[in-house]
Design a protein around this motif. Structure first.
Motif, PDB file in Angstrom:
ATOM      1  N   ARG A 159      12.075  28.309 -18.908  1.00  0.00           N
ATOM      2  CA  ARG A 159      11.841  26.592 -20.296  1.00  0.00           C
ATOM      3  C   ARG A 159      12.152  25.558 -19.349  1.00  0.00           C
ATOM      4  O   ARG A 159      12.900  24.934 -18.815  1.00  0.00           O
ATOM      5  N   ALA A 190       5.546  22.969 -22.089  1.00  0.00           N
ATOM      6  CA  ALA A 190       4.828  24.626 -21.598  1.00  0.00           C
ATOM      7  C   ALA A 190       3.310  23.650 -21.638  1.00  0.00           C
ATOM      8  O   ALA A 190       3.026  23.844 -23.143  1.00  0.00           O
ATOM      9  N   GLU A 212      10.154  20.206 -25.092  1.00  0.00           N
ATOM     10  CA  GLU A 212      10.014  21.469 -24.291  1.00  0.00           C
ATOM     11  C   GLU A 212       8.416  21.465 -24.117  1.00  0.00           C
ATOM     12  O   GLU A 212       7.568  20.747 -24.910  1.00  0.00           O
ATOM     13  N   THR A 218      16.421  28.837 -28.981  1.00  0.00           N
ATOM     14  CA  THR A 218      15.756  29.759 -28.457  1.00  0.00           C
ATOM     15  C   THR A 218      15.402  30.960 -28.806  1.00  0.00           C
ATOM     16  O   THR A 218      14.195  32.027 -28.203  1.00  0.00           O
ATOM     17  N   THR A 219      15.161  31.163 -29.834  1.00  0.00           N
ATOM     18  CA  THR A 219      14.900  32.210 -30.263  1.00  0.00           C
ATOM     19  C   THR A 219      13.401  32.625 -30.852  1.00  0.00           C
ATOM     20  O   THR A 219      12.631  31.727 -30.673  1.00  0.00           O
ATOM     21  N   THR A 259       7.024  20.011 -27.166  1.00  0.00           N
ATOM     22  CA  THR A 259       7.406  19.933 -28.034  1.00  0.00           C
ATOM     23  C   THR A 259       8.750  20.011 -28.826  1.00  0.00           C
ATOM     24  O   THR A 259       9.526  20.369 -27.862  1.00  0.00           O
ATOM     25  N   LYS A 294      11.716  32.681 -27.610  1.00  0.00           N
ATOM     26  CA  LYS A 294      12.037  31.915 -26.174  1.00  0.00           C
ATOM     27  C   LYS A 294      12.494  32.756 -24.897  1.00  0.00           C
ATOM     28  O   LYS A 294      13.502  33.028 -25.226  1.00  0.00           O
ATOM     29  N   THR A 295      11.909  33.389 -24.144  1.00  0.00           N
ATOM     30  CA  THR A 295      12.301  33.933 -23.212  1.00  0.00           C
ATOM     31  C   THR A 295      11.824  33.592 -21.446  1.00  0.00           C
ATOM     32  O   THR A 295      10.815  32.540 -21.589  1.00  0.00           O
ATOM     33  N   TYR A 308      18.977  23.287 -28.845  1.00  0.00           N
ATOM     34  CA  TYR A 308      17.766  24.108 -28.455  1.00  0.00           C
ATOM     35  C   TYR A 308      17.922  25.451 -29.122  1.00  0.00           C
ATOM     36  O   TYR A 308      19.174  26.081 -28.993  1.00  0.00           O
ATOM     37  N   GLU A 323      18.486  35.068 -25.009  1.00  0.00           N
ATOM     38  CA  GLU A 323      17.460  34.949 -26.146  1.00  0.00           C
ATOM     39  C   GLU A 323      18.414  34.797 -28.063  1.00  0.00           C
ATOM     40  O   GLU A 323      18.598  36.309 -28.055  1.00  0.00           O
TER      41      GLU A 323
END
Length: 589
Positions: free
Chosen positions: A427, A390, A388, A420-421, A395, A423-424, A418, A361
């Motif tokens: 994905r 979800a 992305e 990833t901040t 998004t 986001k875990t 991309y 992340e």
């Protein structure tokens, strides 16, 4: 006793009354398992004087009776004798009867053998079965029956064999001859010991075993045609061409086949139209192949229209050649017939890759996508959108990318960054080619693909405070005293934390009054700890008080666990000592 023994049962009858008892009947009963089986005849004791006793006996046959047996004895069962009490005329006892020594015959798959082990059709195979006796008694006249149980059948093989004696702990061998005439493939051979259960055994569940005998099939042809064995010359045609179709027919069997008929059909659109005359191939030896050819006039079948044609090849269409399998005598191939040049943009999940397939992340990952043009025309200005996906929403990952040109049969690589901040976990990244359908294509069903990217959580500190890590001095203050409050803060995380704020509050009665100013710890390394101290003024705060320590009260520091940042400690503040003035009449003069 052992099952089958005759056991003498003896009972002593006591007369603890004040008068003699005469002609006392005594009945023995087997009441095991709730039953009521008399044991022998009722016994008669002629006389039992007051305060005296007498015995009665009966013989108990234990044949067929094993385990714990419940024996009940009833004195005066018909109540013909007047007694001071009838409640003590019965008694019961248990006797354990051991089972008799038994044989135990065992048939195992590993103890069944064949000679020869791999038979040919018509061979006579000697079947040998070694029967074990792992019981404690010898077994005599042991019957062994062999069966052909192939396909859930049960066909006896010869007569029942008899082994005269198998001593306890030893084994015996039974043999039978088995003819494989008319039988091929895997044969299931079953061995059954004591099939009629004439011998008593400790266990009847291990008297059967099966083994497999492989009987090689007789030589037979097997004609095979595959789609990969069908070819066209030329490979690409127009709707006015004449094409030579050729098909390779292989004999995968063990016997020669011939002559072999090969039929070509146009089965486009579910039809079935013969192409030319059936072709005939001479004999094809086992493991060999031959090629059949026919001329195909495309215009005669297409009517001048473009589009793929389905060509089917059928080998031995009338099944005149005996074969081991008839399921591989047909194959279909596609003949491409030229159609208007048009692009076809395509992408699959396998065309999506990541610069770091296992990011943490906060790291930035470059998403790469290979966009292919499988059509017959070049494609220009190809837009590609990364997103992305979800919970049903998309998004966008950056702006749409534009590939200037992808030639027919070519490909191009496009990429997006991309972040990833925050986001875990797993994905789902989607790549969509020509999202606005600006480019004419053969189809659009292959314009979208998705691929998952798993993002590991970033290592974080974990600040923790516990009630046991809060110290108070003094522990029992008097109102007005200053109490030193010490709070130990730990970092159980994987990275250091900086500028850690610790706030102590008096939360007595649901209020929240700061105790001094918030304290700051400059840094805490992983596994480290630090202590802050501040005074608590108890003036006007008698009784039970609750102090709460909170680490990072504003959640400015991202942690792996936010649930251990608060701890509470109780404190009792005693009232201050006060004077008590007393005037007594005795002190007045």
């Amino acid at each position: 006793p052992v099952q089958g023994d005759a056991v003498t049962l003896t009972v002593t009858i006591v007369n603890n009354g004040s008068a003699p008892a005469e002609d006392v009947l005594v009945q023995f009963v087997d009441v095991t398992g709730g039953g009521s089986e008399p044991i022998g005849l009722k016994q008669t004791v002629e006389r039992i004087d007051a305060g005296q006793s007498a015995t009665a006996q009966v013989v108990y046959d234990t044949t067929g009776k094993s385990g714990e047996r419940r024996i009940r004895v009833v004195a005066d069962p018909h109540q013909t004798i007047v007694e001071t009490s009838e409640a003590d005329n019965e008694a019961a006892a248990a006797v354990t009867v051991a089972p008799p020594p038994l044989a135990n015959l065992v048939a195992l798959e590993t103890n069944i053998g064949f000679n020869p082990a791999a038979a040919k059709p018509g061979d006579e195979v000697q079947i040998t079965a070694t029967i074990l006796n792992n019981g404690v008694a010898d077994a005599t006249d042991v019957a062994v029956q062999f069966f052909d149980a192939t396909g859930n059948g049960s066909m006896p093989i010869g007569e029942t064999q008899v082994i005269s004696t198998i001593p306890a702990g030893a084994s015996g061998v039974a043999q039978i001859a088995y003819s494989t005439a008319g039988r091929t493939g895997e044969r299931t051979i079953q061995v059954v010991v004591d099939p009629n259960n004439l011998l008593r055994e400790a266990d009847e569940n291990d008297n059967r075993a099966v083994a497999t005998l492989a009987v090689q099939p007789p030589p037979i042809a097997n004609l095979v045609v595959r789609a990969t064995g069908i070819g066209f010359d030329p490979a690409e045609v127009t709707n006015q061409s004449t094409v030579e179709i050729y098909a390779t027919v292989r004999n995968a069997g063990t016997a020669a086949a011939g002559p072999v008929t090969v039929q070509f059909l146009d089965v486009t659109g579910g039809g079935s139209n013969l192409i030319g005359e059936p072709q005939t191939l001479d004999a094809i030896g086992p493991g060999s192949s031959a090629v059949a050819r026919v001329t195909y006039d495309v215009a005669a079948f297409t009517g001048g229209a473009a589009g793929d044609r389905k060509v089917q090849v059928v080998v031995d269409p009338t099944n005149r050649v005996p074969e081991s399998s008839e399921s591989d005598n047909e194959a279909t191939a596609t003949l491409p017939v030229a159609k208007p040049s048009i692009a076809n943009l395509a992408i699959t999940s396998g065309n999506i890759s990541f610069s770091n397939p296992a990011p943490v992340e906060g790291e930035s990952v470059t998403v790469f996508a290979v966009v292919r043009n499988t059509g017959s025309a070049d494609a220009s200005g190809v837009q590609v959108q990364f997103s992305e996906v979800a919970t049903g929403t998309q998004t966008a990952i950056g702006p749409q990318q534009v590939i200037p040109s992808i030639p027919a049969g070519g490909s191009a690589v496009v990429q997006a960054l991309y972040d990833t901040t925050g986001k875990t976990g797993e994905r789902e990244i989607e790549v969509k080619v020509d999202p606005n359908a600006f480019i004419a294509e053969e189809r659009t069903s292959d314009n979208t693909a998705k691929r998952s990217l798993t993002i590991s959580p970033a290592p974080r500190p974990n600040l923790a405070v516990l009630a046991s890590n809060m110290g108070l001095s003094p522990l029992a203050p008097t109102e007005g005293e200053s109490v030193a409050v010490r709070v130990a803060v730990f970092n159980h995380g994987q990275v250091e934390a900086r500028d850690i704020v610790v706030q102590v509050m008096d939360v007595t009665g649901g209020s929240a009054v700061p105790v001094g100013a918030p304290q700051t710890i400059a840094r805490l390394v992983p596994g480290g700890s630090a202590t802050v101290q501040l005074p608590f003024d108890t003036t006007g705060k008698q009784g039970d008080r609750t102090l709460q320590a909170t680490v990072d009260p504003n959640n400015f520091i991202a942690e792996s666990d936010e649930t251990d940042n608060v701890a509470m400690k109780s404190l009792f503040v005693a009232p201050p000592p006060t004077p008590n003035l007393v005037a007594l009449s005795s002190n007045v003069e």
